[in-house]
Design a protein around this motif. Structure first.
Motif, PDB file in Angstrom:
ATOM      1  N   ALA A  27      44.075  76.814  27.787  1.00 41.02           N
ATOM      2  CA  ALA A  27      43.697  77.663  26.659  1.00 41.02           C
ATOM      3  C   ALA A  27      44.939  78.199  25.949  1.00 41.02           C
ATOM      4  CB  ALA A  27      42.826  78.822  27.145  1.00 41.02           C
ATOM      5  N   PHE A  28      45.966  78.550  26.708  1.00 34.86           N
ATOM      6  CA  PHE A  28      47.202  79.060  26.115  1.00 34.86           C
ATOM      7  C   PHE A  28      47.902  77.976  25.297  1.00 34.86           C
ATOM      8  CE2 PHE A  28      51.803  79.800  26.300  1.00 34.86           C
ATOM      9  CZ  PHE A  28      51.875  81.053  25.709  1.00 34.86           C
ATOM     10  N   CYS A  46      55.351  73.281  30.430  1.00 35.89           N
ATOM     11  CA  CYS A  46      54.200  72.863  31.240  1.00 35.89           C
ATOM     12  C   CYS A  46      54.430  71.491  31.868  1.00 35.89           C
ATOM     13  CB  CYS A  46      52.941  72.842  30.386  1.00 35.89           C
ATOM     14  SG  CYS A  46      52.374  74.471  29.840  1.00 35.89           S
ATOM     15  N   ALA A  47      54.897  70.532  31.071  1.00 38.48           N
ATOM     16  CA  ALA A  47      55.105  69.177  31.577  1.00 38.48           C
ATOM     17  C   ALA A  47      56.238  69.133  32.600  1.00 38.48           C
ATOM     18  CB  ALA A  47      55.398  68.220  30.420  1.00 38.48           C
ATOM     19  N   ALA A  48      57.344  69.832  32.316  1.00 38.48           N
ATOM     20  CA  ALA A  48      58.475  69.842  33.247  1.00 38.48           C
ATOM     21  C   ALA A  48      58.102  70.530  34.554  1.00 38.48           C
ATOM     22  CB  ALA A  48      59.676  70.536  32.599  1.00 38.48           C
ATOM     23  N   SER A  49      57.334  71.613  34.469  1.00 38.11           N
ATOM     24  CA  SER A  49      56.902  72.308  35.673  1.00 38.11           C
ATOM     25  C   SER A  49      56.048  71.400  36.547  1.00 38.11           C
ATOM     26  CB  SER A  49      56.127  73.574  35.308  1.00 38.11           C
ATOM     27  OG  SER A  49      56.944  74.496  34.618  1.00 38.11           O
ATOM     28  N   ASP A  50      55.119  70.693  35.925  1.00 35.46           N
ATOM     29  CA  ASP A  50      54.287  69.763  36.678  1.00 35.46           C
ATOM     30  C   ASP A  50      55.134  68.678  37.339  1.00 35.46           C
ATOM     31  OD1 ASP A  50      51.938  71.040  36.220  1.00 35.46           O
ATOM     32  OD2 ASP A  50      50.989  69.427  35.086  1.00 35.46           O
ATOM     33  N   ALA A  51      56.117  68.150  36.590  1.00 36.24           N
ATOM     34  CA  ALA A  51      56.969  67.093  37.128  1.00 36.24           C
ATOM     35  C   ALA A  51      57.727  67.581  38.364  1.00 36.24           C
ATOM     36  CB  ALA A  51      57.952  66.618  36.058  1.00 36.24           C
ATOM     37  N   VAL A  52      58.285  68.791  38.285  1.00 37.68           N
ATOM     38  CA  VAL A  52      59.022  69.352  39.429  1.00 37.68           C
ATOM     39  C   VAL A  52      58.102  69.506  40.635  1.00 37.68           C
ATOM     40  CG1 VAL A  52      60.193  71.420  40.284  1.00 37.68           C
ATOM     41  CG2 VAL A  52      60.765  70.515  38.031  1.00 37.68           C
ATOM     42  N   LEU A  53      56.910  70.031  40.405  1.00 39.64           N
ATOM     43  CA  LEU A  53      55.973  70.272  41.502  1.00 39.64           C
ATOM     44  C   LEU A  53      55.460  68.966  42.108  1.00 39.64           C
ATOM     45  CD1 LEU A  53      54.056  73.236  39.854  1.00 39.64           C
ATOM     46  CD2 LEU A  53      55.404  73.369  41.953  1.00 39.64           C
ATOM     47  N   ALA A 110      56.316  86.170  19.870  1.00 42.41           N
ATOM     48  CA  ALA A 110      57.747  85.919  19.961  1.00 42.41           C
ATOM     49  C   ALA A 110      58.021  84.805  20.960  1.00 42.41           C
ATOM     50  CB  ALA A 110      58.474  87.192  20.374  1.00 42.41           C
ATOM     51  N   LEU A 111      59.154  84.114  20.772  1.00 38.64           N
ATOM     52  CA  LEU A 111      59.482  82.984  21.634  1.00 38.64           C
ATOM     53  C   LEU A 111      59.578  83.407  23.100  1.00 38.64           C
ATOM     54  CD1 LEU A 111      60.330  80.080  22.158  1.00 38.64           C
ATOM     55  CD2 LEU A 111      62.679  80.717  21.538  1.00 38.64           C
ATOM     56  N   ALA A 116      57.542  83.457  28.615  1.00 40.62           N
ATOM     57  CA  ALA A 116      57.167  84.240  29.792  1.00 40.62           C
ATOM     58  C   ALA A 116      55.709  84.015  30.157  1.00 40.62           C
ATOM     59  CB  ALA A 116      57.433  85.721  29.530  1.00 40.62           C
ATOM     60  N   ALA A 117      54.838  84.017  29.152  1.00 43.87           N
ATOM     61  CA  ALA A 117      53.410  83.803  29.410  1.00 43.87           C
ATOM     62  C   ALA A 117      53.159  82.411  29.966  1.00 43.87           C
ATOM     63  CB  ALA A 117      52.617  84.013  28.125  1.00 43.87           C
ATOM     64  N   CYS A 118      53.839  81.419  29.408  1.00 48.44           N
ATOM     65  CA  CYS A 118      53.662  80.037  29.861  1.00 48.44           C
ATOM     66  C   CYS A 118      54.131  79.866  31.304  1.00 48.44           C
ATOM     67  CB  CYS A 118      54.433  79.102  28.937  1.00 48.44           C
ATOM     68  SG  CYS A 118      54.124  77.353  29.235  1.00 48.44           S
TER      69      CYS A 118
END
Length: 205
Positions: A27-28, A46-53, A110-111, A116-118
């Motif tokens: 949703a975000f 999001c994509a990089a976090s998934d790749a690391v995990l 803001a960026l 931070a939210a992501c």
């Protein structure tokens, strides 16, 4: 099709099946895409976090399989149970479809606030560790020498989904606003998860 390509295709299918369920993170990303705010940064996080995990899950299961094979068997049994349970939940969602409610108006984010939210929606969500580290890792390990092709397919699925959701948000919004679309999607997810769960179970028994 070679065994490696089959493993990659399985990873792609499972990665997408896990990630496309309605949730706060999706949703975000959709909201940021609709508002045209920091889309590239949000998609990349999001994509990089998934790749690391995913890589951590595959590497961790490879390490365990070499040292504690009984632990891997237990993880696979738990993963199979989770996949079958997930299939049941997806089937229930298909019978009672929902939609993503997204506020496309309001003040610009803001960026730093968006980043931070992501990060919080990704790394503070306990389900992400179960899905990527434990579940994808255990299923990848069942592919033996082709575990990394499976992982590559799962990472590709994550990249494709978040890119489509972020950059195609304006086109996707009418689709995601319709419960019928989620009914079809959840029905497909239920089938995929059930097949993967049975396959993982058969690799143990």
């Amino acid at each position: 099709m070679t065994t490696g390509l089959l493993a990659a295709a399985a990873g792609l299918g499972m990665g997408l099946s896990l990630i496309v369920a309605i949730g706060a993170q999706n949703a975000f990303v959709l909201r940021q895409g609709l508002r045209l705010e920091h889309v590239g940064v949000v998609v990349a996080i999001c994509a990089a976090s998934d790749a690391v995990l995913i890589v951590a899950g595959v590497a961790g299961n490879s390490w365990l399989s070499a040292r504690l094979p009984d632990a891997i068997t237990a993880i696979r049994l738990g993963g199979a149970a989770f996949l079958l349970g997930y299939a049941v939940l997806a089937a229930r969602r298909a019978l009672r479809p929902a939609s993503i409610a997204v506020d496309a108006a309001g003040a610009r984010t803001a960026l730093l606030a968006a980043v931070a939210a992501c990060l919080a929606l990704t790394w503070l969500n306990p389900h992400v560790y179960l899905d990527t580290v434990l579940l994808l890792g255990s299923v990848a390990d069942s592919h033996g020498a082709h575990r990394w092709e499976f992982a590559g397919g799962a990472v590709l699925g994550s990249v494709l989904w978040f890119a489509a959701l972020g950059y195609g948000a304006r086109l996707l919004r009418p689709l995601f606003a319709r419960p019928a679309a989620w009914r079809v999607l959840d029905a497909l997810i239920a089938v995929v998860m059930a097949l993967l769960g049975l396959g993982l179970l058969s690799s143990v028994l």
